[in-house]
Enzyme design. Structure first.
Site, PDB file in Angstrom:
ATOM      1  N   HIS A 119      47.745 -26.977 -94.214  1.00  0.00           N
ATOM      2  CA  HIS A 119      48.622 -27.706 -93.598  1.00  0.00           C
ATOM      3  C   HIS A 119      49.445 -27.407 -93.458  1.00  0.00           C
ATOM      4  CE1 HIS A 119      49.088 -31.318 -90.269  1.00  0.00           C
ATOM      5  NE2 HIS A 119      50.111 -30.545 -90.706  1.00  0.00           N
ATOM      6  N   LEU A 167      54.936 -22.694 -91.127  1.00  0.00           N
ATOM      7  CA  LEU A 167      56.026 -21.406 -91.595  1.00  0.00           C
ATOM      8  C   LEU A 167      57.347 -21.307 -90.751  1.00  0.00           C
ATOM      9  CD1 LEU A 167      53.544 -18.767 -93.298  1.00  0.00           C
ATOM     10  CD2 LEU A 167      54.216 -21.155 -93.916  1.00  0.00           C
ATOM     11  N   ARG A 168      57.189 -22.142 -89.708  1.00  0.00           N
ATOM     12  CA  ARG A 168      57.460 -22.198 -88.075  1.00  0.00           C
ATOM     13  C   ARG A 168      58.527 -20.291 -87.967  1.00  0.00           C
ATOM     14  NH1 ARG A 168      58.094 -26.965 -87.987  1.00  0.00           N
ATOM     15  NH2 ARG A 168      59.104 -27.989 -89.273  1.00  0.00           N
ATOM     16  N   ASN A 188      52.748 -24.809 -84.136  1.00  0.00           N
ATOM     17  CA  ASN A 188      53.153 -24.884 -83.417  1.00  0.00           C
ATOM     18  C   ASN A 188      54.796 -24.354 -83.529  1.00  0.00           C
ATOM     19  OD1 ASN A 188      53.193 -26.163 -85.617  1.00  0.00           O
ATOM     20  ND2 ASN A 188      54.841 -28.307 -85.628  1.00  0.00           N
ATOM     21  N   ASP A 235      48.596 -29.284 -83.693  1.00  0.00           N
ATOM     22  CA  ASP A 235      49.250 -30.184 -85.054  1.00  0.00           C
ATOM     23  C   ASP A 235      50.670 -30.604 -83.792  1.00  0.00           C
ATOM     24  OD1 ASP A 235      49.363 -31.184 -87.473  1.00  0.00           O
ATOM     25  OD2 ASP A 235      50.962 -30.565 -87.998  1.00  0.00           O
ATOM     26  N   ASP A 288      51.077 -31.038 -95.138  1.00  0.00           N
ATOM     27  CA  ASP A 288      52.319 -30.669 -93.879  1.00  0.00           C
ATOM     28  C   ASP A 288      53.575 -30.140 -94.504  1.00  0.00           C
ATOM     29  OD1 ASP A 288      52.536 -31.394 -91.284  1.00  0.00           O
ATOM     30  OD2 ASP A 288      52.965 -33.484 -91.367  1.00  0.00           O
TER      31      ASP A 288
END
Length: 430
Positions: free
Chosen positions: A60, A63-64, A94, A152, A305
């Site tokens: 989880h 890494l953007r 996301n 998520d 996270d």
């Protein structure tokens, strides 16, 4: 080149190993394990007074990339992972665009091969655009190699959509990772609803916003006979619901992040937005329930996270700040200090939660030290005490509420596929 790891205490929960052994790595593979192995013609790593474990696995992380490279990139995120002892990470969908098609999965795979320092696995979205309205192209993403599905950061509220998603997950034998948040209850909230919200005047998020969706998704898991993994558990009620589901024999697992078993909402102040995380920090009763769940096996794994953010997104008033903590580089030391040193959790159990258990959840052949397996190995000095300094993070995200905290257990070496990626505080070039 061969590598010989000498004199380390090898801890491999999968194979019930906890003893002083040497390990030989050849061509990226573990070729020998034994006592007093010879040293000639090899690169020697002296692991005396250290533990040698399977490489840590985090299922989880954020890494953007693509879309939010100003917060993190695959390169900087995997550097942070290596510094934290993680040899494999699974990234959440996301991004911008959202990981809802084979094209985006392929892009991340190819980019990870070029710039990633550790193994990068990919989690596809449940719904297109994370909008909760229509199912993503799960079949195509599975063919491209995703290991799970999740929305998520958001929760699909449409039960029919979720039933379809669970059936798709079952069809491809992958887990559905659920971000459990009843948005009608959490809407506009920033911290836990209770004494902290009363004290600060910040709008609160009730525990029910989490555990009502945990209850729903466990029921859907049971109805569809699918795999459910509950992300970032934070409430006492959620732990109890998951415990009951497991007793019924459901294919149910869950995770907790270090900040949810170490911190409470007592530390929240209007000035420190680094404490803002979703789900929010809860009460001491919730923390104790989580600790109990770790000890009795209700909680399967630790996941960070990892949610790195730029300063502009955090250095605003609390209600406007984004949620998230940068966690990869502090996870082991925080967990070791809190769980093993302060609460007497067996070190084997902590290693299990960071290695073989996450590997089992997403169905990958990692998380152990065995002859013939890829040499993903982490070496830790349990006696090394240090102070967390976010300025030294490899991650772009310096957003941690743990800055300045003294901890024990320092990662010294991270080896990925037989290559030393991190050594004594420094990342090695690819």
């Amino acid at each position: 080149m061969e590598i010989l790891i000498k004199n380390g205490r090898v801890i491999d929960p999968k194979n019930n190993i906890n003893e002083k052994l040497d390990i030989v790595i050849k061509d990226g593979i573990i070729s020998r394990i034994g006592k007093n192995l010879k040293e000639e013609g090899r690169n020697i790593i002296n692991a005396d007074k250290m533990i040698v474990t399977p490489g840590f696995i985090d299922i989880h992380v954020h890494l953007r990339e693509p879309g939010f490279e100003y917060k993190e990139t695959i390169e900087t995120g995997t550097m942070a992972a290596a510094a934290g002892g993680f040899t494999t990470v699974a990234c959440m969908p996301n991004t911008k665009p959202v990981v809802h098609s084979k094209e985006i999965v392929k892009y991340i795979k190819e980019k990870s091969k070029r710039t990633g320092y550790v193994n990068v696995l990919i989690i596809g979205s449940i719904t297109k655009g994370l909008e909760g309205k229509s199912i993503s192209d799960i079949n195509e993403m599975v063919e491209e190699g995703i290991v799970a599905i999740s929305d998520d950061g958001k929760t699909p509220m449409d039960n029919e959509i979720m039933i379809k998603a669970f059936k798709e997950a079952k069809k491809y034998n992958i887990p559905l990772i659920s971000h459990c948040e009843e948005h009608n209850l959490s809407n506009g909230g920033s911290i836990n609803l209770g004494r902290a919200s009363e004290r600060t005047g910040i709008k609160g998020i009730p525990s029910a916003a989490e555990y009502l969706i945990v209850k729903r998704d466990i029921e859907l898991c049971e109805a569809t006979l699918s795999k459910l993994h509950v992300a970032h558990v934070s409430t006492k009620e959620s732990v109890e619901l998951i415990r009951r589901g497991k007793l019924k024999g459901l294919n149910l697992t869950c995770e907790v992040a270090p900040h949810h078993f170490i911190l409470t909402d007592d530390i929240i102040s209007l000035k420190d937005t680094y404490t803002k995380v979703n789900p929010p920090l809860r009460t001491s009763k919730d923390v104790e329930a989580i600790i109990e769940g770790i000890f009795d096996g209700t909680i399967d794994i630790i996941a960070t996270d990892h949610a790195p953010h730029d300063e502009d997104s955090k250095k605003v008033e609390y209600s406007r700040a984004v949620f998230g903590i940068s966690g990869l580089e502090t996870a082991f030391s925080l967990s070791y200090t809190e769980l093993v040193l302060n609460r007497n959790l067996p070190i084997d159990r902590l290693v299990e939660m960071l290695t073989v258990k996450p590997a089992e959840i997403i169905g990958i052949d990692k998380g152990s030290i065995e002859i013939g397996k890829s040499a993903d190995i982490t070496i830790v000095d349990l006696n090394r005490e240090y102070t967390i300094d976010s300025r030294q993070f490899y991650s772009k995200g310096k957003n941690t509420p743990f800055n300045g905290r003294k901890v024990k257990g320092k990662v010294i070496y991270t080896i990925v596929g037989g290559k030393v990626i991190y050594e004594k505080g420094e990342i090695r070039c690819l």
